[in-house]
Design a protein around this motif. Structure first.
Motif, PDB file in Angstrom:
ATOM      1  N   ILE A 148      11.065   2.742  13.239  1.00 55.41           N
ATOM      2  CA  ILE A 148      11.165   3.387  14.560  1.00 55.41           C
ATOM      3  C   ILE A 148      11.505   2.366  15.647  1.00 55.41           C
ATOM      4  O   ILE A 148      12.117   2.702  16.651  1.00 55.41           O
ATOM      5  N   GLU A 187       9.748  13.688  11.153  1.00 56.54           N
ATOM      6  CA  GLU A 187      10.624  13.294  12.267  1.00 56.54           C
ATOM      7  C   GLU A 187      10.416  14.133  13.523  1.00 56.54           C
ATOM      8  O   GLU A 187      10.550  13.643  14.640  1.00 56.54           O
ATOM      9  N   ALA A 242      12.249   5.460   8.381  1.00 51.69           N
ATOM     10  CA  ALA A 242      13.127   4.546   9.108  1.00 51.69           C
ATOM     11  C   ALA A 242      12.240   3.673   9.991  1.00 51.69           C
ATOM     12  O   ALA A 242      11.107   4.051  10.290  1.00 51.69           O
ATOM     13  N   GLY A 280      17.365  12.455   9.298  1.00 46.54           N
ATOM     14  CA  GLY A 280      18.756  12.102   9.583  1.00 46.54           C
ATOM     15  C   GLY A 280      19.480  11.466   8.427  1.00 46.54           C
ATOM     16  O   GLY A 280      20.591  10.977   8.567  1.00 46.54           O
ATOM     17  N   ARG A 319       0.772  -1.232   0.000  1.00 45.53           N
ATOM     18  CA  ARG A 319       0.000   0.000   0.000  1.00 45.53           C
ATOM     19  C   ARG A 319       0.808   1.291   0.000  1.00 45.53           C
ATOM     20  O   ARG A 319       0.243   2.384  -0.043  1.00 45.53           O
ATOM     21  N   LYS A 354      -5.692  -1.903  20.805  1.00 45.40           N
ATOM     22  CA  LYS A 354      -5.640  -3.377  20.791  1.00 45.40           C
ATOM     23  C   LYS A 354      -6.137  -3.922  22.128  1.00 45.40           C
ATOM     24  O   LYS A 354      -5.540  -3.654  23.167  1.00 45.40           O
ATOM     25  N   ALA A 390       7.664   4.269   4.381  1.00 44.23           N
ATOM     26  CA  ALA A 390       7.062   5.249   5.304  1.00 44.23           C
ATOM     27  C   ALA A 390       8.057   5.726   6.356  1.00 44.23           C
ATOM     28  O   ALA A 390       7.668   6.339   7.335  1.00 44.23           O
ATOM     29  N   GLY A 406      12.690   8.832   6.378  1.00 42.33           N
ATOM     30  CA  GLY A 406      13.730   8.164   5.608  1.00 42.33           C
ATOM     31  C   GLY A 406      13.253   7.744   4.224  1.00 42.33           C
ATOM     32  O   GLY A 406      14.049   7.639   3.294  1.00 42.33           O
ATOM     33  N   ARG A 416      -1.009   3.548  19.199  1.00 40.44           N
ATOM     34  CA  ARG A 416      -1.451   2.442  18.338  1.00 40.44           C
ATOM     35  C   ARG A 416      -1.814   1.204  19.161  1.00 40.44           C
ATOM     36  O   ARG A 416      -2.741   0.478  18.838  1.00 40.44           O
ATOM     37  N   GLU A 456      13.651  10.653   2.146  1.00 41.27           N
ATOM     38  CA  GLU A 456      15.095  10.897   1.994  1.00 41.27           C
ATOM     39  C   GLU A 456      15.699   9.972   0.940  1.00 41.27           C
ATOM     40  O   GLU A 456      16.569  10.382   0.174  1.00 41.27           O
TER      41      GLU A 456
HETATM   42  N1  CAA Z   1       8.561   2.208  11.817  1.00 39.24           N
HETATM   43  C1  CAA Z   1       8.073   1.114  12.425  1.00 39.24           C
HETATM   44  N2  CAA Z   1       6.760   0.805  12.443  1.00 39.24           N
HETATM   45  C2  CAA Z   1       5.927   1.653  11.831  1.00 39.24           C
HETATM   46  C3  CAA Z   1       6.365   2.817  11.180  1.00 39.24           C
HETATM   47  C4  CAA Z   1       7.755   3.088  11.180  1.00 39.24           C
HETATM   48  N3  CAA Z   1       8.276   4.154  10.570  1.00 39.24           N
HETATM   49  N4  CAA Z   1       5.296   3.462  10.671  1.00 39.24           N
HETATM   50  C5  CAA Z   1       4.225   2.721  10.982  1.00 39.24           C
HETATM   51  N5  CAA Z   1       4.599   1.628  11.676  1.00 39.24           N
HETATM   52  C6  CAA Z   1       3.742   0.536  12.165  1.00 39.24           C
HETATM   53  C7  CAA Z   1       2.762   1.009  13.224  1.00 39.24           C
HETATM   54  O1  CAA Z   1       3.340   0.953  14.513  1.00 39.24           O
HETATM   55  C8  CAA Z   1       1.628   0.022  13.050  1.00 39.24           C
HETATM   56  O2  CAA Z   1       2.033  -1.169  13.683  1.00 39.24           O
HETATM   57  P1  CAA Z   1       0.942  -2.132  14.365  1.00 39.24           P
HETATM   58  O3  CAA Z   1      -0.008  -2.524  13.272  1.00 39.24           O
HETATM   59  O4  CAA Z   1       1.748  -3.240  14.933  1.00 39.24           O
HETATM   60  O5  CAA Z   1       0.274  -1.295  15.436  1.00 39.24           O
HETATM   61  C9  CAA Z   1       1.629  -0.249  11.553  1.00 39.24           C
HETATM   62  O6  CAA Z   1       2.922   0.136  11.081  1.00 39.24           O
HETATM   63  C10 CAA Z   1       0.589   0.533  10.780  1.00 39.24           C
HETATM   64  O7  CAA Z   1       0.698   1.894  11.142  1.00 39.24           O
HETATM   65  P2  CAA Z   1      -0.596   2.795  11.382  1.00 39.24           P
HETATM   66  O8  CAA Z   1      -1.537   2.076  12.260  1.00 39.24           O
HETATM   67  O9  CAA Z   1      -0.098   4.123  11.811  1.00 39.24           O
HETATM   68  O10 CAA Z   1      -1.194   2.837   9.906  1.00 39.24           O
HETATM   69  P3  CAA Z   1      -1.843   4.041   9.110  1.00 39.24           P
HETATM   70  O11 CAA Z   1      -2.191   3.506   7.792  1.00 39.24           O
HETATM   71  O12 CAA Z   1      -2.861   4.716   9.946  1.00 39.24           O
HETATM   72  O13 CAA Z   1      -0.650   5.112   8.914  1.00 39.24           O
HETATM   73  C11 CAA Z   1       1.540   5.911   8.347  1.00 39.24           C
HETATM   74  C12 CAA Z   1       0.479   4.803   8.149  1.00 39.24           C
HETATM   75  C13 CAA Z   1       1.036   7.242   7.775  1.00 39.24           C
HETATM   76  C14 CAA Z   1       2.783   5.477   7.635  1.00 39.24           C
HETATM   77  C15 CAA Z   1       1.783   6.084   9.868  1.00 39.24           C
HETATM   78  O14 CAA Z   1       2.056   4.831  10.425  1.00 39.24           O
HETATM   79  C16 CAA Z   1       2.949   6.967  10.195  1.00 39.24           C
HETATM   80  O15 CAA Z   1       2.834   8.181  10.225  1.00 39.24           O
HETATM   81  N6  CAA Z   1       4.108   6.356  10.491  1.00 39.24           N
HETATM   82  C17 CAA Z   1       5.275   7.079  10.953  1.00 39.24           C
HETATM   83  C18 CAA Z   1       6.028   7.633   9.821  1.00 39.24           C
HETATM   84  C19 CAA Z   1       7.267   8.322  10.306  1.00 39.24           C
HETATM   85  O16 CAA Z   1       7.272   8.980  11.323  1.00 39.24           O
HETATM   86  N7  CAA Z   1       8.343   8.157   9.555  1.00 39.24           N
HETATM   87  C20 CAA Z   1       9.582   8.775   9.918  1.00 39.24           C
HETATM   88  C21 CAA Z   1      10.367   7.811  10.727  1.00 39.24           C
HETATM   89  S1  CAA Z   1      11.784   8.583  11.413  1.00 39.24           S
HETATM   90  C22 CAA Z   1      12.900   8.610  10.184  1.00 39.24           C
HETATM   91  O17 CAA Z   1      12.644   8.245   9.079  1.00 39.24           O
HETATM   92  C23 CAA Z   1      14.228   9.097  10.681  1.00 39.24           C
HETATM   93  C24 CAA Z   1      15.234   9.435   9.671  1.00 39.24           C
HETATM   94  O18 CAA Z   1      15.146  10.393   8.964  1.00 39.24           O
HETATM   95  C25 CAA Z   1      16.452   8.647   9.647  1.00 39.24           C
END
Ligand code: CAA
Length: 692
Positions: free
Chosen positions: A64, A125, A62, A133, A56, A278, A60, A102, A274, A105
């Motif tokens: 986390i 972030e 790094a 980062g 889908r 559950k 999305a 990421g 999240r 990025e």
């Molecule tokens: N890392 C690990 N797990 C993640 C994740 C991530 N970046 N993003 C989402 N997930 C997981 C959620 O924890 C959730 O897990 P569970 O089903 O076990 O609860 C699952 O994926 C689905 O997520 P949502 O329930 O949030 O699904 P959604 O469809 O409502 O939203 C999304 C999807 C918009 C991607 C939302 O999950 C989101 O905003 N995620 C965070 C994105 C983010 O912050 N990315 C930046 C990360 S930091 C980074 O990248 C640092 C860098 O520069 C080096």
């Protein structure tokens, strides 16, 4: 299917990332992508590479969950991005769903970016207390300009593909199949040299004033937070220093932000929010019902706010009141709220009318017979509520959910007057109900799984964070806040001024301290609760300093005078009479006032929440410490970057929390004491409970 599939489409190599649910940059993803670039490098027949997400979404971000891994075990996003930037053949990011953090990025380090029309991209972030980062702080300003890049990086909000195209962040919007479109784009640009690299561009719109204004703005939008300031520093480097210098600084500052308590707090909340949805025993197969029609009893402040939540998402509402006057007043308040939103440009007048047209006012409770859910939002009186539920039992259709918006009363007792207690639940909205994101979902003893699951779905649909809690006086949020209020009043009794207690909480990042909050809610409400509780417990009539203030007629903001005086713009000012009353009270009780330090005020206030939270957890009223944190952040303005009171206690060390409670004459809750003795945290408690 491997974590990164390689497929040849003629002279284009397509790398598909398969890491559901959101294609985060988890262990295995960089290895797979590197293998893809190795293959592309080794094969002269490959003229270009497309990177696309399976399922889908594009990447999305790094992962986390890997943030706390030692650096050598964490997936090397920066290493991959650096290689991509220097790659000798054109690379195309094919974006659908979301390219976040990421993920964006990686896309920025590709030579080109194409996207579906509904794709969204951003650098969120800051919401996790970190900063982009893997080159994001250096590349995004070089593409969209510093002003826009700062807006995106400081808000963390994504933009849509059309805007991204206008800004030059996306090279082409693909109308049909993304993969085919991306391959065609890659082929068309395969021979173009030199390869356009964002890292070689210059920032176009920088000025010292722009950065000064950005730093000034942070005082309002991100007071007390670390990562936003670092983001501005790095954007300034993008504008004033060579790419490599900014890139190196970004790595250093990313680690600094990531290892801060603020980032730990925000990441804790990301997962806690999240997890909150559950519930053990509920599965995807638990039957739920469709909510197509809502009934609300009461058109006062709460009832009106609750109605707006439904109207906002297109669910028709029938509102019941006991008098035409109350009904008219309620409706005109809703209309005024919508019109104010329209004045700010966030709604059109046509949308205002559409929403108002979904609202049916009535004086006849019988008109609720077709509602799928009926929410009672009348004042807190058990007899009145029981009477309403008895009547609803005869009116509501079979299968309808019967909900009470009670903030303290026993939902089991309310359910007991109906012939269908399994359909009864508490849905505790927080005022203003159209704004506050929290919904406490109160599961009574007989509430069915289906009603619970439907309520959780409903919370999501109306944009709330639903947290399931058990029945007790005040549930989770108010039960804890009552203890906090007790402690705040005690601090003043011992010598602090009300403004000292408020200032301590403001300094922690709460927009309102205990007394500012009581004045806003109305002092008469707390007064009535204290009187009621004393009566129920057979105790003498409460006679604290605050009770005496209320008895002088000062009821808070609504009377322009409470613990503070209020001017027209509702700014609080200490009042000499209140101060005198407090002093007289202390003298009467023989209390010698003493200096209360900021540290003591902070510890006693927050730890009173934590101690009650630990009891709530032990009693199973809340399922997880994380749920309590979510409640405090979305319902009570506890700053998200502190992770909520329970996470704050974890950061402080539960041993220290227990010791401080004892020092201040409170008995630590057994669970808190046990965890402190075992050297554990509430987060560990949650994890162990989840595994059990
Ligand atoms: N890392 C690990 N797990 C993640 C994740 C991530 N970046 N993003 C989402 N997930 C997981 C959620 O924890 C959730 O897990 P569970 O089903 O076990 O609860 C699952 O994926 C689905 O997520 P949502 O329930 O949030 O699904 P959604 O469809 O409502 O939203 C999304 C999807 C918009 C991607 C939302 O999950 C989101 O905003 N995620 C965070 C994105 C983010 O912050 N990315 C930046 C990360 S930091 C980074 O990248 C640092 C860098 O520069 C080096």
């Amino acid at each position: 299917m491997s974590i990164v599939d390689q497929t040849r489409e003629g002279d284009v190599l397509v790398l598909t990332i398969n890491n559901p649910p959101v294609n985060a940059f988890s262990p295995g993803v960089p290895e797979g992508l590197h293998a893809g670039l190795d293959a592309a490098e080794a094969d002269e027949g490959v003229k270009a590479v497309v990177i696309i997400g399976g399922g889908r979404t594009f990447i999305a971000g790094a992962d986390i969950k890997t943030f706390d891994l030692p650096r050598e075990q964490a997936p090397d996003l920066r290493g991959f991005v650096a290689r991509l930037d220097a790659f000798s053949k054109p690379t195309v990011a094919a974006i659908h769903g979301t390219a976040l953090g990421g993920g964006l990025e990686v896309a920025l380090a590709c030579t080109y970016r194409v996207a579906t029309k509904d794709a969204r991209m951003g650098l969120p972030e800051v919401k996790l207390g970190v900063l982009p980062g893997a080159g994001g702080t250096q590349r995004l300003p070089r593409v969209v300009g510093v002003q826009k890049a700062l807006e995106m990086m400081l808000s963390g909000n994504p933009i849509g593909a059309t805007e991204a195209k206008d800004l030059g962040l996306v090279d082409e919007i693909v109308e049909g199949d993304l993969r085919e479109g991306a391959v065609a784009f890659a082929r068309a640009h395969a021979d173009q040299r030199p390869l356009p690299r964002i890292s070689e561009r210059q920032v176009q719109d920088a000025s010292p004033e722009l950065f000064a204004a950005a730093r000034e703005g942070l005082k309002k939008t991100h007071r007390g937070q670390l990562s936003p300031g670092l983001i501005v520093d790095l954007a300034e480097m993008a504008a004033t220093k060579p790419f490599q210098e900014g890139w190196d600084a970004e790595a250093r500052l990313f680690m600094q932000a990531k290892d801060s308590p603020q980032s730990r707090g925000l990441r804790h909340i990301f997962f806690a929010e999240r997890e909150a949805g559950k519930i053990p025993g509920l599965t995807k197969d638990t039957p739920t019902t469709e909510i197509n029609q809502a009934g609300i009893i009461g058109a006062g402040t709460m009832g009106g706010g609750i109605a707006m939540n439904f109207l906002n998402v297109g669910i028709p509402v029938t509102t019941v009141e006991t008098s035409q006057e109350a009904l008219d007043r309620g409706l005109s308040t809703i209309r005024r709220n919508y019109e104010n939103t329209a004045k700010k440009g966030r709604l059109t007048m046509e949308q205002v009318e559409q929403r108002m047209n979904l609202l049916t006012p009535t004086l006849d409770m019988g008109d609720l017979k077709d509602a799928d859910i009926i929410i009672e939002a009348v004042f807190e009186n058990m007899d009145v509520k029981k009477d309403i539920f008895k009547r609803l039992d005869t009116i509501a259709k079979p299968g309808a959910i019967l909900a009470s918006n009670t903030s303290t009363l026993d939902v089991n007792e309310i359910a007991s007057v109906t012939s269908r207690p399994e359909q009864v639940i508490g849905l505790h909205f927080f005022s203003p109900a159209n704004v506050m994101k929290l919904l406490e979902i109160v599961r009574a003893d007989k509430t069915s799984d289906s009603v619970l699951a439907t309520s959780l779905n409903l919370a999501r649909r109306i944009g709330k964070v639903g947290v399931v809690v058990g029945v007790c006086d005040g549930f989770v949020g108010n039960r804890m806040v009552h203890r906090y209020g007790d402690e705040a009043r005690k601090l003043v009794e011992e010598g602090a001024r009300p403004e000292d207690a408020d200032a301590a909480m403001n300094a922690l990042g709460l927009p309102m301290g205990p007394f500012q909050m009581s004045d806003m809610a109305g002092l008469d409400i707390g007064y009535a609760i204290r009187q009621h509780q004393a009566q129920v417990r057979g105790q003498p009539k409460p006679d604290g300093w605050l009770d005496r203030i209320v008895e002088t007629g000062r009821k808070g903001q609504k009377t322009g005078a409470g613990i503070y005086d209020y001017d027209e713009s509702r700014r609080p000012r200490p009042n000499a009479d209140v101060q005198r009353l407090i002093e007289d009270y202390r003298a009467e009780k023989g209390v010698q006032p003493r200096e209360v330090s900021r540290e003591e005020a902070t510890d006693r206030l927050v730890y009173s929440l934590v101690n009650e939270g630990a009891k709530i957890l032990e009693e199973g009223i809340a399922q997880r410490a994380g749920d309590i944190d979510v409640i405090y952040i979305y319902g009570y303005g506890f700053p998200a970057y502190r992770g909520g009171p329970m996470q704050y206690a974890d950061e402080m060390g539960l041993k220290n929390v227990a010791a401080a409670l004892e020092e201040y004459g409170q008995t630590p809750a057994p669970l808190l004491k046990q965890l402190a003795d075992e050297g554990k945290t509430f987060a560990q408690y949650d994890r162990e409970k989840a595994r059990a």
